[in-house]
Design a protein around this motif. Structure first.
Motif, PDB file in Angstrom:
ATOM      1  N   HIS A 113       0.712  -1.262   0.046  1.00  0.00           N
ATOM      2  CA  HIS A 113      -0.176   0.025  -0.079  1.00  0.00           C
ATOM      3  C   HIS A 113       0.907   1.388   0.117  1.00  0.00           C
ATOM      4  CE1 HIS A 113      -3.871   2.201   1.827  1.00  0.00           C
ATOM      5  NE2 HIS A 113      -3.112   2.976   1.195  1.00  0.00           N
ATOM      6  N   ARG A 114       0.820   1.898  -1.166  1.00  0.00           N
ATOM      7  CA  ARG A 114       1.909   3.058  -1.354  1.00  0.00           C
ATOM      8  C   ARG A 114       1.331   3.998  -2.115  1.00  0.00           C
ATOM      9  NH1 ARG A 114       5.991   0.466  -3.569  1.00  0.00           N
ATOM     10  NH2 ARG A 114       5.737   1.337  -5.657  1.00  0.00           N
ATOM     11  N   GLY A 115       1.424   5.221  -1.883  1.00  0.00           N
ATOM     12  CA  GLY A 115       1.104   6.274  -2.567  1.00  0.00           C
ATOM     13  C   GLY A 115      -0.120   6.520  -3.296  1.00  0.00           C
ATOM     14  N   VAL A 116      -1.213   5.745  -2.510  1.00  0.00           N
ATOM     15  CA  VAL A 116      -2.581   5.762  -3.105  1.00  0.00           C
ATOM     16  C   VAL A 116      -3.303   7.136  -2.964  1.00  0.00           C
ATOM     17  CG1 VAL A 116      -4.894   4.551  -2.910  1.00  0.00           C
ATOM     18  CG2 VAL A 116      -2.624   3.386  -2.699  1.00  0.00           C
ATOM     19  N   ASP A 117      -3.216   7.881  -2.027  1.00  0.00           N
ATOM     20  CA  ASP A 117      -4.017   8.977  -1.669  1.00  0.00           C
ATOM     21  C   ASP A 117      -3.578  10.113  -2.706  1.00  0.00           C
ATOM     22  OD1 ASP A 117      -5.015   7.577   0.177  1.00  0.00           O
ATOM     23  OD2 ASP A 117      -4.174   8.440   2.152  1.00  0.00           O
ATOM     24  N   SER A 118      -2.483  10.062  -2.960  1.00  0.00           N
ATOM     25  CA  SER A 118      -2.164  11.230  -3.654  1.00  0.00           C
ATOM     26  C   SER A 118      -1.246  11.295  -4.970  1.00  0.00           C
ATOM     27  CB  SER A 118      -1.199  12.046  -2.832  1.00  0.00           C
ATOM     28  OG  SER A 118      -1.684  12.696  -1.668  1.00  0.00           O
TER      29      SER A 118
ATOM     30  N   ALA B 119      14.869  18.476  -5.593  1.00  0.00           N
ATOM     31  CA  ALA B 119      15.163  18.661  -4.200  1.00  0.00           C
ATOM     32  C   ALA B 119      13.815  18.882  -3.406  1.00  0.00           C
ATOM     33  CB  ALA B 119      15.756  20.053  -3.986  1.00  0.00           C
ATOM     34  N   TYR B 120      12.522  18.707  -4.050  1.00  0.00           N
ATOM     35  CA  TYR B 120      11.348  18.654  -3.687  1.00  0.00           C
ATOM     36  C   TYR B 120      10.526  17.531  -4.069  1.00  0.00           C
ATOM     37  CZ  TYR B 120      12.907  23.453  -2.510  1.00  0.00           C
ATOM     38  OH  TYR B 120      13.581  24.635  -1.808  1.00  0.00           O
ATOM     39  N   PHE B 121       9.666  17.464  -2.976  1.00  0.00           N
ATOM     40  CA  PHE B 121       8.574  16.266  -3.325  1.00  0.00           C
ATOM     41  C   PHE B 121       7.075  16.937  -3.242  1.00  0.00           C
ATOM     42  CE2 PHE B 121       5.587  12.898  -2.087  1.00  0.00           C
ATOM     43  CZ  PHE B 121       5.632  11.860  -2.813  1.00  0.00           C
ATOM     44  N   LEU B 122       6.256  16.925  -4.479  1.00  0.00           N
ATOM     45  CA  LEU B 122       4.963  17.492  -4.493  1.00  0.00           C
ATOM     46  C   LEU B 122       4.137  16.607  -4.428  1.00  0.00           C
ATOM     47  CD1 LEU B 122       2.880  19.906  -5.314  1.00  0.00           C
ATOM     48  CD2 LEU B 122       3.508  18.994  -7.653  1.00  0.00           C
ATOM     49  N   LYS B 123       3.277  16.532  -3.418  1.00  0.00           N
ATOM     50  CA  LYS B 123       1.881  15.446  -3.352  1.00  0.00           C
ATOM     51  C   LYS B 123       0.707  16.476  -3.375  1.00  0.00           C
ATOM     52  CE  LYS B 123       0.561  13.581   0.343  1.00  0.00           C
ATOM     53  NZ  LYS B 123       0.552  12.875   1.500  1.00  0.00           N
ATOM     54  N   ILE B 124      -0.205  15.791  -4.338  1.00  0.00           N
ATOM     55  CA  ILE B 124      -1.490  16.387  -4.774  1.00  0.00           C
ATOM     56  C   ILE B 124      -2.587  15.295  -4.358  1.00  0.00           C
ATOM     57  CG2 ILE B 124      -3.026  17.314  -6.457  1.00  0.00           C
ATOM     58  CD1 ILE B 124      -0.342  18.167  -8.095  1.00  0.00           C
ATOM     59  N   VAL B 125      -3.493  15.692  -3.471  1.00  0.00           N
ATOM     60  CA  VAL B 125      -4.496  14.642  -2.925  1.00  0.00           C
ATOM     61  C   VAL B 125      -5.308  14.328  -4.057  1.00  0.00           C
ATOM     62  CG1 VAL B 125      -6.213  14.496  -1.520  1.00  0.00           C
ATOM     63  CG2 VAL B 125      -4.254  15.476  -0.640  1.00  0.00           C
ATOM     64  N   ASN B 126      -5.642  13.182  -4.481  1.00  0.00           N
ATOM     65  CA  ASN B 126      -6.579  12.612  -5.413  1.00  0.00           C
ATOM     66  C   ASN B 126      -7.964  12.943  -5.057  1.00  0.00           C
ATOM     67  OD1 ASN B 126      -5.034  11.221  -7.537  1.00  0.00           O
ATOM     68  ND2 ASN B 126      -4.224   9.882  -5.711  1.00  0.00           N
ATOM     69  N   SER B 127      -8.670  13.427  -5.957  1.00  0.00           N
ATOM     70  CA  SER B 127     -10.106  13.747  -5.895  1.00  0.00           C
ATOM     71  C   SER B 127     -10.915  12.945  -4.956  1.00  0.00           C
ATOM     72  CB  SER B 127     -10.708  13.972  -7.323  1.00  0.00           C
ATOM     73  OG  SER B 127     -10.816  12.922  -7.924  1.00  0.00           O
ATOM     74  N   ASP B 128     -10.744  11.607  -5.092  1.00  0.00           N
ATOM     75  CA  ASP B 128     -11.652  10.434  -4.340  1.00  0.00           C
ATOM     76  C   ASP B 128     -10.904  10.377  -2.819  1.00  0.00           C
ATOM     77  OD1 ASP B 128      -8.989   9.195  -4.513  1.00  0.00           O
ATOM     78  OD2 ASP B 128      -9.766   7.879  -6.160  1.00  0.00           O
ATOM     79  N   GLN B 129      -9.891  11.297  -2.534  1.00  0.00           N
ATOM     80  CA  GLN B 129      -9.505  11.274  -1.191  1.00  0.00           C
ATOM     81  C   GLN B 129      -9.725  12.460  -0.318  1.00  0.00           C
ATOM     82  OE1 GLN B 129      -7.886   8.386   0.326  1.00  0.00           O
ATOM     83  NE2 GLN B 129      -9.003   7.748  -1.468  1.00  0.00           N
ATOM     84  N   LYS B 130     -10.247  13.576  -1.212  1.00  0.00           N
ATOM     85  CA  LYS B 130     -10.385  14.792  -0.588  1.00  0.00           C
ATOM     86  C   LYS B 130     -11.309  14.938   0.729  1.00  0.00           C
ATOM     87  CE  LYS B 130      -9.729  17.839  -4.869  1.00  0.00           C
ATOM     88  NZ  LYS B 130     -10.579  18.407  -5.683  1.00  0.00           N
ATOM     89  N   ALA B 131     -12.055  14.126   0.702  1.00  0.00           N
ATOM     90  CA  ALA B 131     -13.093  14.130   1.985  1.00  0.00           C
ATOM     91  C   ALA B 131     -12.397  13.425   3.096  1.00  0.00           C
ATOM     92  CB  ALA B 131     -14.280  12.909   1.791  1.00  0.00           C
ATOM     93  N   PHE B 132     -11.197  12.668   3.290  1.00  0.00           N
ATOM     94  CA  PHE B 132     -10.437  12.265   4.370  1.00  0.00           C
ATOM     95  C   PHE B 132      -9.106  12.704   4.612  1.00  0.00           C
ATOM     96  CE2 PHE B 132     -12.737   8.755   1.435  1.00  0.00           C
ATOM     97  CZ  PHE B 132     -13.738   8.686   2.199  1.00  0.00           C
ATOM     98  N   VAL B 133      -8.820  14.082   4.016  1.00  0.00           N
ATOM     99  CA  VAL B 133      -7.533  14.354   4.155  1.00  0.00           C
ATOM    100  C   VAL B 133      -7.815  16.092   4.266  1.00  0.00           C
ATOM    101  CG1 VAL B 133      -5.225  14.928   3.245  1.00  0.00           C
ATOM    102  CG2 VAL B 133      -6.310  12.840   2.659  1.00  0.00           C
ATOM    103  N   ASP B 134      -7.409  16.588   5.679  1.00  0.00           N
ATOM    104  CA  ASP B 134      -7.206  17.990   5.826  1.00  0.00           C
ATOM    105  C   ASP B 134      -6.025  18.427   5.687  1.00  0.00           C
ATOM    106  OD1 ASP B 134      -7.123  20.443   7.314  1.00  0.00           O
ATOM    107  OD2 ASP B 134      -9.127  19.943   8.311  1.00  0.00           O
ATOM    108  N   LEU B 135      -5.671  19.250   4.571  1.00  0.00           N
ATOM    109  CA  LEU B 135      -4.332  19.486   4.274  1.00  0.00           C
ATOM    110  C   LEU B 135      -3.735  20.557   5.352  1.00  0.00           C
ATOM    111  CD1 LEU B 135      -4.183  20.028   0.239  1.00  0.00           C
ATOM    112  CD2 LEU B 135      -3.156  18.147   1.618  1.00  0.00           C
ATOM    113  N   GLU B 136      -4.717  21.450   5.836  1.00  0.00           N
ATOM    114  CA  GLU B 136      -3.981  22.488   6.871  1.00  0.00           C
ATOM    115  C   GLU B 136      -3.511  21.347   7.905  1.00  0.00           C
ATOM    116  OE1 GLU B 136      -6.843  22.891   5.100  1.00  0.00           O
ATOM    117  OE2 GLU B 136      -6.641  24.805   4.531  1.00  0.00           O
TER     118      GLU B 136
END
Length: 321
Positions: free
Chosen positions: A44-49, A62-79
């Motif tokens: 189970h790796r990298g499924v949410d974003s 030098a950086y890692f960008l993660k963008i939350v997948n649309s089907d996960q937005k209800a479960f992730v509070d980015l702040e």
């Protein structure tokens, strides 16, 4: 590696939108390339974003960008994710989050140097690795509280309500598993529990190991104030198939082995399996991503939940928390 303006796929367009939303990078030369794609099984790796490697005014990322997948937005509070990761980074437990692009559902983190690898379950069975992982998690437990709190039982109710609302077909024995986990919640509530800021993630894939054996935690999507023994329980459930193997790790955490703590860890692990099983059932029916094996993952987690609830010592464990 592509630069801003060269996006040719919907995913690249999303990455560009997130990167151009970072005011501090305006006018800089930005390159981006996809990181490892998400999978649900066998790891189970990298499924949410969606994950991207990012270079700014240099050729190497030098950086890692993660963008939350649309089907996960209800479960992730980015702040909340940004806050928790910032606190953990201040303790040396995780790479620092650098930018929050809320409108783009994205966060940029420092990228670990070359040579770091994703941990596997076999790695967690090494005493030196497990000791470091537990040390990092304990450091977070001793930090200032996060903004948000939850229990695994809260998340189960949210997911089951979402499953019902979406009309997702349920296993015939789901009612029985929900009842069994309800017994676990009542037993833990009656016994009482501590609440501490926690990584709240037991997946091996969210632990990184360096070439020198150093360890870092990543992915703070589920970080909340919780019972620390929930966190330890799901970590042990990931790493070890037998309770006898779990004892040394629990001793690392508490300083001595206590059967009551192991009982609580095992009870939490069963609840966590049900939670992820419900998550997989829901996503299998509602996610547009047909390439992720949500159903296979759900069936595996539900199977393990059934095994725990049917264990002949299940009732005894609940009486001895």
């Amino acid at each position: 590696m592509k630069t801003i303006g060269e996006a040719s796929t919907p995913a690249e367009v999303r990455a560009e939108a997130a990167l151009t939303a970072i005011a501090n990078w305006t006018g800089k030369q930005i390159g981006f390339a996809p990181a490892s794609p998400g999978i649900a099984s066998p790891s189970h790796r990298g499924v949410d974003s969606e994950a991207w490697l990012v270079a700014v005014d240099q050729s190497s990322p030098a950086y890692f960008l993660k963008i939350v997948n649309s089907d996960q937005k209800a479960f992730v509070d980015l702040e909340a994710v940004f806050e928790a990761a910032s606190i953990a980074a201040g303790l040396g437990c995780t790479p620092s989050p650098r930018h929050l692009a809320r409108d783009a559902d994205a966060i940029v983190f420092d990228l670990l140097p070359p040579g770091w690898k994703t941990a596997r379950m076999d790695d967690l069975r090494r005493a030196d690795v497990m000791e470091q992982v537990i040390g990092l998690k304990k450091a977070i437990h001793g930090s200032r509280p996060f903004t948000l709190s939850w229990t695994v039982f809260d998340r189960i109710r949210v997911l089951d309500d979402a499953r019902k609302a979406a009309g997702v077909e349920r296993p015939d024995d789901l009612w029985w598993m929900l009842d069994g986990v309800g017994e676990i919640e009542r037993a833990i509530t009656a016994a009482g529990y501590d609440v501490r800021p926690s990584h709240a993630d037991g997946l091996a894939s969210n632990i990184m190991i360096g070439q020198d054996g150093a360890v870092q935690l990543v992915d703070f999507d589920d970080a909340r104030n919780i019972d620390p023994l929930y966190e330890v329980g799901i970590l042990l459930n990931e790493a070890f198939p037998f309770e006898e193997e779990m004892r040394p790790a629990l001793e690392m955490f508490e300083g001595s082995f206590r059967q009551a703590s192991l009982n609580r860890c095992r009870a939490y692990a069963a609840a966590d399996d049900l939670m992820w099983g419900l998550w997989g059932l829901l996503l299998n029916s509602t996610s547009p991503r047909g390439d992720i094996e949500f159903l296979k993952y759900a069936q595996w987690r539900l199977l393990r939940c059934r095994m725990a609830l049917r264990h002949p010592d299940f009732e005894l464990k609940l009486r001895r928390l």
